[in-house]
Design an enzyme around this catalytic site. Structure first.
Site, PDB file in Angstrom:
ATOM      1  N   ASP A 297       0.839  -1.197   0.000  1.00 22.06           N
ATOM      2  CA  ASP A 297       0.000   0.000   0.000  1.00 22.06           C
ATOM      3  C   ASP A 297       0.880   1.256   0.000  1.00 22.06           C
ATOM      4  O   ASP A 297       0.598   2.224  -0.703  1.00 22.06           O
ATOM      5  CB  ASP A 297      -0.914  -0.026   1.236  1.00 22.06           C
ATOM      6  CG  ASP A 297      -1.926   1.105   1.192  1.00 22.06           C
ATOM      7  OD1 ASP A 297      -2.559   1.265   0.144  1.00 22.06           O
ATOM      8  OD2 ASP A 297      -2.061   1.836   2.192  1.00 22.06           O
ATOM      9  N   ASP A 345     -26.541  15.450 -17.447  1.00 19.95           N
ATOM     10  CA  ASP A 345     -27.285  14.308 -17.973  1.00 19.95           C
ATOM     11  C   ASP A 345     -28.170  14.827 -19.109  1.00 19.95           C
ATOM     12  O   ASP A 345     -28.287  16.045 -19.306  1.00 19.95           O
ATOM     13  CB  ASP A 345     -28.130  13.657 -16.868  1.00 19.95           C
ATOM     14  CG  ASP A 345     -28.396  12.182 -17.129  1.00 19.95           C
ATOM     15  OD1 ASP A 345     -27.851  11.336 -16.383  1.00 19.95           O
ATOM     16  OD2 ASP A 345     -29.150  11.865 -18.073  1.00 19.95           O
ATOM     17  N   VAL A 403     -24.215   5.462 -20.427  1.00 19.54           N
ATOM     18  CA  VAL A 403     -24.462   4.014 -20.566  1.00 19.54           C
ATOM     19  C   VAL A 403     -23.311   3.287 -21.277  1.00 19.54           C
ATOM     20  O   VAL A 403     -22.610   3.873 -22.096  1.00 19.54           O
ATOM     21  CB  VAL A 403     -25.784   3.754 -21.332  1.00 19.54           C
ATOM     22  CG1 VAL A 403     -26.968   4.002 -20.434  1.00 19.54           C
ATOM     23  CG2 VAL A 403     -25.849   4.620 -22.584  1.00 19.54           C
ATOM     24  N   GLU A 404     -23.162   2.014 -20.954  1.00 22.44           N
ATOM     25  CA  GLU A 404     -22.042   1.224 -21.488  1.00 22.44           C
ATOM     26  C   GLU A 404     -22.344   0.774 -22.923  1.00 22.44           C
ATOM     27  O   GLU A 404     -22.639  -0.397 -23.185  1.00 22.44           O
ATOM     28  CB  GLU A 404     -21.804   0.021 -20.547  1.00 22.44           C
ATOM     29  CG  GLU A 404     -20.594  -0.840 -20.883  1.00 22.44           C
ATOM     30  CD  GLU A 404     -19.263  -0.239 -20.465  1.00 22.44           C
ATOM     31  OE1 GLU A 404     -19.202   0.968 -20.163  1.00 22.44           O
ATOM     32  OE2 GLU A 404     -18.276  -0.984 -20.452  1.00 22.44           O
ATOM     33  N   LYS A 409     -21.153   6.257 -26.319  1.00 22.51           N
ATOM     34  CA  LYS A 409     -19.952   6.870 -25.729  1.00 22.51           C
ATOM     35  C   LYS A 409     -19.174   7.647 -26.788  1.00 22.51           C
ATOM     36  O   LYS A 409     -18.711   8.759 -26.540  1.00 22.51           O
ATOM     37  CB  LYS A 409     -19.073   5.801 -25.081  1.00 22.51           C
ATOM     38  CG  LYS A 409     -19.647   5.292 -23.747  1.00 22.51           C
ATOM     39  CD  LYS A 409     -18.595   4.588 -22.910  1.00 22.51           C
ATOM     40  CE  LYS A 409     -19.175   3.840 -21.725  1.00 22.51           C
ATOM     41  NZ  LYS A 409     -19.494   4.659 -20.565  1.00 22.51           N
ATOM     42  N   SER A 431     -16.469   0.165 -17.987  1.00 29.70           N
ATOM     43  CA  SER A 431     -15.936  -0.986 -17.249  1.00 29.70           C
ATOM     44  C   SER A 431     -15.243  -1.960 -18.186  1.00 29.70           C
ATOM     45  O   SER A 431     -14.450  -2.771 -17.731  1.00 29.70           O
ATOM     46  CB  SER A 431     -17.031  -1.762 -16.527  1.00 29.70           C
ATOM     47  OG  SER A 431     -18.235  -1.102 -16.530  1.00 29.70           O
ATOM     48  N   HIS A 452     -11.607   4.246 -14.070  1.00 28.89           N
ATOM     49  CA  HIS A 452     -12.603   3.226 -13.754  1.00 28.89           C
ATOM     50  C   HIS A 452     -12.846   3.143 -12.246  1.00 28.89           C
ATOM     51  O   HIS A 452     -12.012   2.634 -11.497  1.00 28.89           O
ATOM     52  CB  HIS A 452     -12.128   1.867 -14.312  1.00 28.89           C
ATOM     53  CG  HIS A 452     -13.110   0.764 -14.104  1.00 28.89           C
ATOM     54  ND1 HIS A 452     -12.752  -0.536 -13.939  1.00 28.89           N
ATOM     55  CD2 HIS A 452     -14.478   0.782 -14.020  1.00 28.89           C
ATOM     56  CE1 HIS A 452     -13.828  -1.287 -13.763  1.00 28.89           C
ATOM     57  NE2 HIS A 452     -14.877  -0.505 -13.803  1.00 28.89           N
ATOM     58  N   ASN A 502     -11.444  -6.369 -14.137  1.00 25.39           N
ATOM     59  CA  ASN A 502     -12.476  -7.176 -14.787  1.00 25.39           C
ATOM     60  C   ASN A 502     -11.874  -8.261 -15.667  1.00 25.39           C
ATOM     61  O   ASN A 502     -12.470  -9.318 -15.861  1.00 25.39           O
ATOM     62  CB  ASN A 502     -13.426  -6.295 -15.594  1.00 25.39           C
ATOM     63  CG  ASN A 502     -14.438  -5.616 -14.676  1.00 25.39           C
ATOM     64  OD1 ASN A 502     -14.715  -6.113 -13.581  1.00 25.39           O
ATOM     65  ND2 ASN A 502     -14.958  -4.482 -15.094  1.00 25.39           N
TER      66      ASN A 502
HETATM   67  P1  NAD Z   1     -26.769   4.228 -15.441  1.00 24.47           P
HETATM   68  O1  NAD Z   1     -27.636   3.619 -16.470  1.00 24.47           O
HETATM   69  O2  NAD Z   1     -27.179   4.163 -14.030  1.00 24.47           O
HETATM   70  O3  NAD Z   1     -26.549   5.766 -15.782  1.00 24.47           O
HETATM   71  C1  NAD Z   1     -26.258   6.239 -17.048  1.00 24.47           C
HETATM   72  C2  NAD Z   1     -26.721   7.687 -17.076  1.00 24.47           C
HETATM   73  O4  NAD Z   1     -26.233   8.252 -18.262  1.00 24.47           O
HETATM   74  C3  NAD Z   1     -28.242   7.866 -17.101  1.00 24.47           C
HETATM   75  O5  NAD Z   1     -28.640   8.796 -16.100  1.00 24.47           O
HETATM   76  C4  NAD Z   1     -28.529   8.422 -18.489  1.00 24.47           C
HETATM   77  O6  NAD Z   1     -29.617   9.326 -18.514  1.00 24.47           O
HETATM   78  C5  NAD Z   1     -27.225   9.132 -18.764  1.00 24.47           C
HETATM   79  N1  NAD Z   1     -26.951   9.389 -20.185  1.00 24.47           N
HETATM   80  C6  NAD Z   1     -27.211   8.601 -21.248  1.00 24.47           C
HETATM   81  N2  NAD Z   1     -26.780   9.223 -22.379  1.00 24.47           N
HETATM   82  C7  NAD Z   1     -26.241  10.390 -21.992  1.00 24.47           C
HETATM   83  C8  NAD Z   1     -25.637  11.482 -22.686  1.00 24.47           C
HETATM   84  N3  NAD Z   1     -25.548  11.477 -24.004  1.00 24.47           N
HETATM   85  N4  NAD Z   1     -25.168  12.540 -21.941  1.00 24.47           N
HETATM   86  C9  NAD Z   1     -25.285  12.561 -20.615  1.00 24.47           C
HETATM   87  N5  NAD Z   1     -25.888  11.562 -19.932  1.00 24.47           N
HETATM   88  C10 NAD Z   1     -26.336  10.506 -20.603  1.00 24.47           C
HETATM   89  O7  NAD Z   1     -25.331   3.567 -15.669  1.00 24.47           O
HETATM   90  P2  NAD Z   1     -24.158   3.347 -14.624  1.00 24.47           P
HETATM   91  O8  NAD Z   1     -24.337   2.042 -13.963  1.00 24.47           O
HETATM   92  O9  NAD Z   1     -23.978   4.564 -13.804  1.00 24.47           O
HETATM   93  O10 NAD Z   1     -22.922   3.174 -15.595  1.00 24.47           O
HETATM   94  C11 NAD Z   1     -22.319   4.265 -16.251  1.00 24.47           C
HETATM   95  C12 NAD Z   1     -20.958   3.846 -16.760  1.00 24.47           C
HETATM   96  O11 NAD Z   1     -20.150   3.407 -15.657  1.00 24.47           O
HETATM   97  C13 NAD Z   1     -20.964   2.693 -17.735  1.00 24.47           C
HETATM   98  O12 NAD Z   1     -19.955   2.884 -18.686  1.00 24.47           O
HETATM   99  C14 NAD Z   1     -20.654   1.492 -16.880  1.00 24.47           C
HETATM  100  O13 NAD Z   1     -20.043   0.437 -17.577  1.00 24.47           O
HETATM  101  C15 NAD Z   1     -19.661   2.103 -15.910  1.00 24.47           C
HETATM  102  N6  NAD Z   1     -19.524   1.393 -14.649  1.00 24.47           N
HETATM  103  C16 NAD Z   1     -20.630   0.939 -14.008  1.00 24.47           C
HETATM  104  C17 NAD Z   1     -20.474   0.267 -12.797  1.00 24.47           C
HETATM  105  C18 NAD Z   1     -21.674  -0.244 -12.055  1.00 24.47           C
HETATM  106  O14 NAD Z   1     -21.513  -1.127 -11.200  1.00 24.47           O
HETATM  107  N7  NAD Z   1     -22.849   0.264 -12.310  1.00 24.47           N
HETATM  108  C19 NAD Z   1     -19.190   0.092 -12.252  1.00 24.47           C
HETATM  109  C20 NAD Z   1     -18.090   0.620 -12.925  1.00 24.47           C
HETATM  110  C21 NAD Z   1     -18.259   1.278 -14.113  1.00 24.47           C
END
Ligand code: NAD
Length: 716
Positions: A297, A345, A403-404, A409, A431, A452, A502
């Site tokens: 650490d 958003d 969204v993923e 993106k 992710s 991440h 991952n």
């Molecule tokens: P989520 O679905 O909860 O949130 C996504 C948000 O993005 C929504 O509020 C949506 O309205 C918004 N959005 C969509 N298009 C948009 C745009 N053009 N401009 C601005 N906002 C927009 O998703 P999440 O779980 O928060 O995941 C988000 C990212 O984080 C993804 O890439 C995911 O892979 C990554 N991630 C998620 C986790 C998890 O456990 N949920 C962990 C690590 C990384």
């Protein structure tokens, strides 16, 4: 000057008080390394031999008092066996008892951190004065150890058995108010008045106005508990402490046993018991692993600080795109740690959800009195919700958390690049999607990288910082500096599908899918892996991550590494996904979820999952515990070794810390590379070869075989 060394000095003050000042040269903090311990003995020789010493005052020349033993010296000393450990402990034990036995009163001015051995030396003094910013404590259990310089002997004699057990078994640092309330210190004074106050107190003891011998006698005598009191104090406490710590962490119970077995004895007899318990703990794998982790650490902290030194300016303004689960968490953490953040958003509902989440987290802190309502307001004010890109020109770092989906993106990243200044760094919280791929449509790919976070953001310490082929050092430095400011542990890795964490988690899930395919009960697999030390078994973890998210990521990994991770059968997760069982998020996955009394999801077993799986899996059969562990861990360990060989991660220490901080790999095992070293690579290769039929994920790399043949280890 009575004594002058490299770690401490002893100087006679005008009034016959000898000031023993700890000030370790060449270091920012005082610690009990061999040099300090040896000079402490010499200083005591000098004090004992000098004429006219009427009292002794311990002080520090640094902003801390003493932070504890020098943990970097533990490895060598502990590897010599019981005698080596005892040797390391003996000299300072003698020092502290000699200090306590001096024929004059002693006091200590605790100006800053006094932890572990640093606090144990304070307990050897007659009077303890604490500065307002200081903290005291005995955190040894966090290293799998117990206090070994009299902490379990003197603390219960000073503060009582109950408080001592609480302090030692939890290993928590104590603030001045708690220390004063427990009578662990005699008084708390502003730090700049500490030394004068200590001198005045000593003068009163020297003149006979204060009797310093009473507390000394208490510390040297048995604790006056009758058998019933002792039974109450130790019997239930031991069970409670044991249950809290779990069987893989034996030291908290050993600490209670040290107090229990020593309470009827004199100080010197009780110190012998403590030493036996310390030696036992020091030789456990848990202590070895936890000491190793402490050092790892520190190493990753140094790397992160190194990046921060390269940053062009402090990170003052941030933005997050997407106010979902992750975006809301990132905004909260940024604002809570002091960096204002815009939260953008496309949907007002998303923003409301993000703000609501931040509100809930902050309200909890206010309820627990860890934050004032005024501060809560300040934190919330640092989050600026928005539906537009207005005023994005002066942002230092932007985190994309939409969204993923690569297409979404790409569109979002391309657009935001036109709204910001030339030097704004843009990071994606993806992710799984390759950073190089996401960078393709960008005109300034050098300013783009991965950041991440793990879910839930406020709880999970790790941030993987992923550099793509074109990412500049400038961008890495800014993002690491931002992660540091957010109180996160940043580990810089290179780009590949799944990055580091991952990429190795999905082979572990693949091991699980194969076990279930071959007839294993998923609940049995969960139980075995939880007993092995994981915070949750693989089926439960899938439910928590979200089975839809998991299946999606499995697809990305299969595409990235078809030879090892390509799908060849319908996995249990596919079955759940097709049945609309997405895990905790919709109340049903491998398990079903009910709300407990506090409104938290509680998992319950359900026959439905077994019925759904039946057509896709072999007839239920029992697997040996070892087979389950091996089939789960071999794919993860070999994939991690590949990541190191491919330069995805720079060192075994960074890889091990990433898995501990990112997915809760059991700390007492020290990390996967530490675990491999522990069982021996030759043994590991033999285990893996037993499962060669299960496919490529079970094949150790050539380098692992070479290392096994030549007896090499990862930590050298
Ligand atoms: P989520 O679905 O909860 O949130 C996504 C948000 O993005 C929504 O509020 C949506 O309205 C918004 N959005 C969509 N298009 C948009 C745009 N053009 N401009 C601005 N906002 C927009 O998703 P999440 O779980 O928060 O995941 C988000 C990212 O984080 C993804 O890439 C995911 O892979 C990554 N991630 C998620 C986790 C998890 O456990 N949920 C962990 C690590 C990384």
């Amino acid at each position: 000057m009575l004594f002058s060394g490299k770690a401490l000095t002893v100087q006679m003050l005008d009034n016959g008080i000898a000031e023993l000042k700890f000030d370790l040269q060449g270091e920012s903090v005082n610690k009990f390394n061999r040099q300090t311990v040896s000079e402490f003995s010499q200083a005591l020789d000098a004090i004992e031999a000098a004429d006219g010493v009427k009292g002794v005052l311990l002080t520090s020349g640094k902003s801390v008092f003493i932070v504890g033993a020098d943990i970097t010296e533990f490895g060598d000393a502990f590897s010599v066996g019981a005698e080596g450990v005892a040797d390391l402990m003996n000299q300072n034990n003698e020092n502290i008892s000699r200090l306590e036995d001096l024929p004059v009163p002693t006091a200590v001015a605790i100006n800053g951190y006094a932890l572990g051995g640093g606090f144990e030396v304070c307990l050897g003094c007659d009077f303890r004065l604490m500065g307002e910013e200081a903290k005291v404590g005995l955190p040894e259990v966090k290293l799998g150890l117990i206090p070994g310089w009299g902490g379990t002997v003197r603390l219960p004699r000073v503060v009582g058995v109950d408080v001592a057990v609480e302090w030692i078994a939890a290993g928590k640092e104590q603030k001045p108010a708690a220390a004063l309330e427990a009578h662990a210190v005699d008084t708390v004074v502003p730090t700049d008045k500490l030394k004068d106050a200590a001198i005045k107190l000593l003068e009163r003891a020297i003149s006979g106005e204060l009797d310093y011998k009473i507390s000394r006698e208490t510390k040297k005598s048995p604790i006056p508990l009758n058998d019933t009191e002792a039974l109450m104090a130790f019997f239930t406490t031991k069970a409670f402490v044991g249950q809290q710590a779990g069987k893989n962490y034996p030291s908290p119970v050993a600490a209670v046993e040290s107090i229990e077995q020593g309470y009827k004895l004199t100080r010197d007899e009780a110190l012998k018991i403590e030493q036996e318990k310390f030696v036992f703990c020091a030789q456990t794998g848990t202590a070895k692993s936890l000491v190793g982790l402490f050092l790892a650490d520190q190493a990753i902290g140094k790397v992160a600080k190194g990046w921060e030194k390269k940053v062009d300016k402090p990170i003052e303004r941030a933005a997050v795109l997407g106010a979902g689960i992750m975006g809301g968490g990132i905004a909260y953490q940024s604002a809570y740690k002091g960096t204002p953040i815009k939260m953008k958003d496309i949907d007002q509902k998303g923003i409301d959800l993000g703000l609501d989440e931040a509100n809930k987290l902050l309200s909890k802190l206010v309820d627990r009195k860890r934050l004032t309502p005024v501060k809560m307001g300040e934190v919330l004010n640092r989050i600026e919700p928005t539906l537009s890109y207005d005023d994005f020109g002066d942002i230092d770092v932007i985190v994309e958390a939409v969204v993923e989906n690569p297409k979404v993106k790409h569109a979002v990243l391309k657009e935001v690049e036109t709204k910001v200044s030339e030097d704004t760094v843009i990071a994606s919280n993806t992710s799984t999607i390759s950073i190089n791929h996401l960078a393709e449509p960008l005109s300034r790919p050098e300013n783009f990288l991965g950041m991440h976070f793990f879910n839930p953001v406020h709880k999970m310490p790790l941030v993987e910082v992923i550099r793509g082929e074109k990412t500049s050092d400038f961008a890495v430095a800014r993002v690491v500096a931002y992660a540091n400011k957010m109180g996160k542990k940043a580990i810089v890795v290179r780009d590949c599908p799944g990055f580091l964490v991952n990429r190795v988690l999905f082979p572990y899930f693949a091991g699980f899918s194969m076990l279930v395919r071959d007839g294993a009960d998923f609940q049995a697999v969960d139980k075995v892996m939880e007993r092995w030390g994981w915070p949750m078994g693989p089926a439960y973890l899938m439910d928590v991550v979200g089975i839809d998210t998991g299946v999606h990521a499995e697809g990305v990994m299969a595409e990235g590494f078809p030879e090892r991770m390509g799908k060849t059968f319908t996995a249990a997760s596919d079955v759940m996904y097709k049945a609309g069982r997405y895990g905790q998020k919709n109340g049903k996955g491998f398990y079903s979820y009910e709300q407990d009394k506090k409104g938290r999801p509680k998992k319950v077993a359900t026959e439905e999952s077994y019925e759904l799986l039946k057509p896709h899996v072999a007839e239920r059969c029992e697997f040996e515990k070892d087979e389950i562990i091996e089939r789960m861990m071999v794919p993860m360990a070999t994939e991690l070794a590949r990541c190191l060989e491919e330069g995805i991660v720079d060192s075994p220490a960074e890889a091990d810390m990433a898995l501990i901080y990112g997915i809760g790999f059991p700390p007492f095992r020290g990390g996967i590379f530490a675990w491999l070293d522990n069982i021996g690579l030759d043994e590991f290769v033999k285990i893996a070869d037993k499962y060669a039929d299960l496919g490529e994920l079970y094949k150790p790399t050539d380098r692992m075989r070479e290392m096994a043949a030549s007896g090499k280890t990862y930590y050298g």
